[in-house]
Design a protein around this motif. Sequence first.
Motif, PDB file in Angstrom:
ATOM      1  N   PHE A  69       0.855  -1.187   0.000  1.00  0.00           N
ATOM      2  CA  PHE A  69       0.000   0.000   0.000  1.00  0.00           C
ATOM      3  C   PHE A  69       0.888   1.232   0.000  1.00  0.00           C
ATOM      4  CE2 PHE A  69      -2.671  -3.263   1.938  1.00  0.00           C
ATOM      5  CZ  PHE A  69      -3.857  -3.093   1.241  1.00  0.00           C
ATOM      6  N   ARG A  70       0.510   2.202  -0.830  1.00  0.00           N
ATOM      7  CA  ARG A  70       1.253   3.458  -0.888  1.00  0.00           C
ATOM      8  C   ARG A  70       0.280   4.613  -0.676  1.00  0.00           C
ATOM      9  NH1 ARG A  70       5.202   2.691  -6.210  1.00  0.00           N
ATOM     10  NH2 ARG A  70       6.048   0.634  -5.623  1.00  0.00           N
ATOM     11  N   HIS A  71       0.767   5.623   0.001  1.00  0.00           N
ATOM     12  CA  HIS A  71      -0.047   6.800   0.289  1.00  0.00           C
ATOM     13  C   HIS A  71      -0.105   7.701  -0.928  1.00  0.00           C
ATOM     14  CE1 HIS A  71      -2.004   9.684   2.925  1.00  0.00           C
ATOM     15  NE2 HIS A  71      -1.219  10.625   2.439  1.00  0.00           N
ATOM     16  N   ASN A  72      -1.328   8.079  -1.310  1.00  0.00           N
ATOM     17  CA  ASN A  72      -1.529   9.008  -2.422  1.00  0.00           C
ATOM     18  C   ASN A  72      -1.591  10.419  -1.858  1.00  0.00           C
ATOM     19  OD1 ASN A  72      -2.592  10.646  -4.488  1.00  0.00           O
ATOM     20  ND2 ASN A  72      -3.731   8.954  -5.386  1.00  0.00           N
ATOM     21  N   GLU A  73      -0.569  11.204  -2.108  1.00  0.00           N
ATOM     22  CA  GLU A  73      -0.496  12.558  -1.554  1.00  0.00           C
ATOM     23  C   GLU A  73      -1.613  13.464  -2.081  1.00  0.00           C
ATOM     24  OE1 GLU A  73       1.379  13.510   0.797  1.00  0.00           O
ATOM     25  OE2 GLU A  73       2.812  11.867   0.917  1.00  0.00           O
ATOM     26  N   ALA A  74      -2.081  13.192  -3.300  1.00  0.00           N
ATOM     27  CA  ALA A  74      -3.093  14.052  -3.929  1.00  0.00           C
ATOM     28  C   ALA A  74      -4.424  14.034  -3.183  1.00  0.00           C
ATOM     29  CB  ALA A  74      -3.304  13.630  -5.379  1.00  0.00           C
ATOM     30  N   ASP A  75      -4.861  12.829  -2.781  1.00  0.00           N
ATOM     31  CA  ASP A  75      -6.175  12.750  -2.107  1.00  0.00           C
ATOM     32  C   ASP A  75      -6.115  12.139  -0.706  1.00  0.00           C
ATOM     33  OD1 ASP A  75      -5.763  10.072  -2.611  1.00  0.00           O
ATOM     34  OD2 ASP A  75      -7.338   9.884  -4.115  1.00  0.00           O
ATOM     35  N   GLY A  76      -4.911  11.830  -0.240  1.00  0.00           N
ATOM     36  CA  GLY A  76      -4.759  11.321   1.122  1.00  0.00           C
ATOM     37  C   GLY A  76      -5.139   9.873   1.318  1.00  0.00           C
ATOM     38  N   THR A  77      -5.393   9.143   0.216  1.00  0.00           N
ATOM     39  CA  THR A  77      -5.803   7.744   0.345  1.00  0.00           C
ATOM     40  C   THR A  77      -4.599   6.805   0.249  1.00  0.00           C
ATOM     41  OG1 THR A  77      -6.166   7.483  -2.045  1.00  0.00           O
ATOM     42  CG2 THR A  77      -8.032   8.254  -0.715  1.00  0.00           C
ATOM     43  N   GLN A  78      -4.809   5.562   0.705  1.00  0.00           N
ATOM     44  CA  GLN A  78      -3.828   4.515   0.495  1.00  0.00           C
ATOM     45  C   GLN A  78      -4.307   3.673  -0.676  1.00  0.00           C
ATOM     46  OE1 GLN A  78      -1.399   2.775   3.849  1.00  0.00           O
ATOM     47  NE2 GLN A  78      -3.335   3.070   4.895  1.00  0.00           N
ATOM     48  N   GLN A  79      -3.416   3.407  -1.609  1.00  0.00           N
ATOM     49  CA  GLN A  79      -3.799   2.650  -2.792  1.00  0.00           C
ATOM     50  C   GLN A  79      -2.956   1.388  -2.912  1.00  0.00           C
ATOM     51  OE1 GLN A  79      -3.728   5.501  -6.065  1.00  0.00           O
ATOM     52  NE2 GLN A  79      -5.710   6.285  -5.411  1.00  0.00           N
ATOM     53  N   VAL A  80      -3.581   0.360  -3.492  1.00  0.00           N
ATOM     54  CA  VAL A  80      -2.913  -0.936  -3.561  1.00  0.00           C
ATOM     55  C   VAL A  80      -2.059  -1.026  -4.828  1.00  0.00           C
ATOM     56  CG1 VAL A  80      -4.874  -2.104  -4.691  1.00  0.00           C
ATOM     57  CG2 VAL A  80      -3.227  -3.436  -3.347  1.00  0.00           C
TER      58      VAL A  80
END
Length: 225
Positions: A69-80
Amino acid sequence: MKKIIIAIDGYSGCGKSTTAKAVAKALRYTYLDSGAMYRAVTLYFLENHIDTSESEEIDQSLREMEIEFRHNEADGTQQVYLNGVNVEREARGMEVSAKVSEISKIPQVRAALVEKQRSLGSNKGIVMDGRDIGTVVFPDAELKIFMKADTLIRAERRQRELLEKGQRVSLDKVQENLESRDEQDSGRSISPLKKAEDAVELDTSYLDFNEQVLRILELAKERMD
């Protein structure tokens, strides 16, 4: 306050993931989406035409897979991510949804992902949602929640999620998929979907998002004292 593990289980479309993310954010905990891990494996199997009747082929595939999982800085979500590639959108598609319960029943798949999940949660301070988190992955979790909701309401929620991702699917098809997954997940012999004896049941049919998040935060703070 001590750090705890919060395990949120329940049926698809109850709002488990969005609620778990909000709870984790409020507590400054790490959010782990176990369902996304199974979806990533399913996507890999579909794209690579893995023969699920061949044990060695399954084992080889699991060795070749790296799920993170990596943090998406643009929307603050964690993506797989699967082997370094963002598969968040592909893993949420209907093709994967139709097969994920079947793939999740495979013993080698469950064993590999449960081991990974336990490793990720070893330091506590996490919120994880899925179908067997409180019963199998973290049976000693300080707080266990079991979420449920009316099937039609769940289908409407899931359809909205798909539409937001640009995927148009009829409500009947979405509801049929949910009912099929419910049956498969609850009836499988390995790690079936069921409420842990010490889990708090939360029916989200007529709760708004903030109400369900606040209810879980109240329960969490009781156990953190």
